[in-house]
Write an enzyme that holds these catalytic residues in place. Structure first.
Site, short mmCIF file in Angstrom:
data_model
loop_
_atom_site.label_atom_id
_atom_site.label_comp_id
_atom_site.label_asym_id
_atom_site.label_seq_id
_atom_site.Cartn_x
_atom_site.Cartn_y
_atom_site.Cartn_z
N LYS A 41 0.76 -6.44 -5.35
CA LYS A 41 1.00 -5.69 -6.57
C LYS A 41 1.66 -4.37 -6.25
CE LYS A 41 -3.37 -7.50 -8.29
NZ LYS A 41 -4.82 -7.22 -8.24
N GLY A 42 1.52 -3.95 -4.99
CA GLY A 42 1.90 -2.60 -4.60
C GLY A 42 3.36 -2.26 -4.84
N GLU A 97 8.92 -3.39 -0.94
CA GLU A 97 7.51 -3.22 -0.57
C GLU A 97 7.06 -1.79 -0.83
OE1 GLU A 97 4.64 -3.95 -0.02
OE2 GLU A 97 4.30 -5.49 1.49
N ASP A 98 5.76 -1.63 -0.95
CA ASP A 98 5.21 -0.28 -1.10
C ASP A 98 5.15 0.44 0.25
OD1 ASP A 98 3.26 -2.02 -0.16
OD2 ASP A 98 1.74 -1.46 -1.63
N ASP A 101 3.01 -0.98 7.34
CA ASP A 101 1.93 -0.38 8.11
C ASP A 101 1.95 -1.02 9.51
OD1 ASP A 101 -0.45 1.17 8.38
OD2 ASP A 101 -1.68 -0.57 7.89
N LYS A 129 4.70 3.81 7.86
CA LYS A 129 3.80 4.50 8.80
C LYS A 129 4.14 4.00 10.20
CE LYS A 129 -0.41 4.45 6.03
NZ LYS A 129 -1.82 3.97 6.06
N PHE A 150 -4.43 7.27 4.97
CA PHE A 150 -4.52 6.25 3.92
C PHE A 150 -4.08 6.85 2.60
CE2 PHE A 150 -6.34 3.40 0.85
CZ PHE A 150 -6.06 2.17 1.43
N ASP A 157 -3.18 1.12 -3.65
CA ASP A 157 -4.54 1.24 -4.17
C ASP A 157 -5.56 1.57 -3.10
OD1 ASP A 157 -4.34 -1.49 -3.01
OD2 ASP A 157 -6.40 -1.64 -3.73
N ARG A 163 -3.51 2.92 -8.37
CA ARG A 163 -2.14 2.41 -8.31
C ARG A 163 -1.23 3.15 -9.29
NH1 ARG A 163 -1.99 -2.48 -5.38
NH2 ARG A 163 -3.86 -3.75 -5.54
#
Ligand code: IMP
Ligand code: MG
Length: 175
Positions: A41-42, A97-98, A101, A129, A150, A157, A163
């Protein structure tokens, strides 16, 4: 537990950066149509704002994945929870993408989508990141490189919350 959100990137900074990426993509894809693939969902908030800033014709599709083993540091195999509605064959695809990582999700996903025969395939992420990277992923468009903290907001989220924040913030517990 009391949580406080510290602003890392303001709404204005994020909006300005998305506008910049939109302009870059519009230049790079001049004369073409781009097919944006949102990783739910990000990625949804970022994709909507970005799509509004792209001036070449845009089509959209969505997929939802869940990763096995990010906790256990195992395979990084990704399970498709919702697949795309349309084939990618012959399309100029940008995956949205959000955040990247460890890179496990995206490296798996990009390989899988490549097998579907798009004319081209690129990756665009709002946040990166790099300190957390375990698997190499080539990112074509990056909004911001951020430190290993984070973050929430703009689609990201914490336990399904935050979000909808219009900025990127850091969750501070017991604050
Ligand atoms: P990875 O690159 O395979 O480790 O997975 C990236 C996914 O982990 C992202 O799509 C997010 O869903 C989640 N994630 C990683 N870092 C954060 C964070 O700082 N906040 C919220 N979600 C995160
Ligand atoms: Mg995600």
């Amino acid at each position: 537990m009391a949580e406080k959100i510290r602003v890392m990137l303001s709404e204005e900074e994020v909006d300005a950066k998305i506008k910049e990426i939109g302009e870059q993509i519009s230049r790079d894809y001049a004369g073409k149509q781009v097919h944006l693939v949102c990783v739910l969902k990000g990625g949804s908030f970022f994709m909507c704002e970005l799509a509004k800033r792209i001036t070449v014709p845009v089509s959209l599709d969505f997929m939802s994945v869940s990763s096995y083993g990010s906790e256990t540091k195992s395979s990084g195999v990704v399970k498709i929870v919702k697949d795309l509605d349309e084939p990618l064959k012959g399309k100029d695809v940008i995956v949205i993408e959000d955040i990247v990582d460890s890179g496990r999700t995206l490296s798996y996903l990009m390989e899988m989508l490549k097998d579907r025969g798009p004319a081209s395939l690129r990756l665009c992420t709002l946040l990166d990141k790099p300190d957390r990277r375990v698997v190499d992923v080539h990112v074509d468009y990056t909004g911001f490189q951020i430190p290993d903290e984070f973050v929430v907001g703009y689609g990201l989220d914490y336990d399904q919350k935050y979000r909808n924040l219009p900025y990127i913030g850091v969750v501070e517990l017991n604050a």
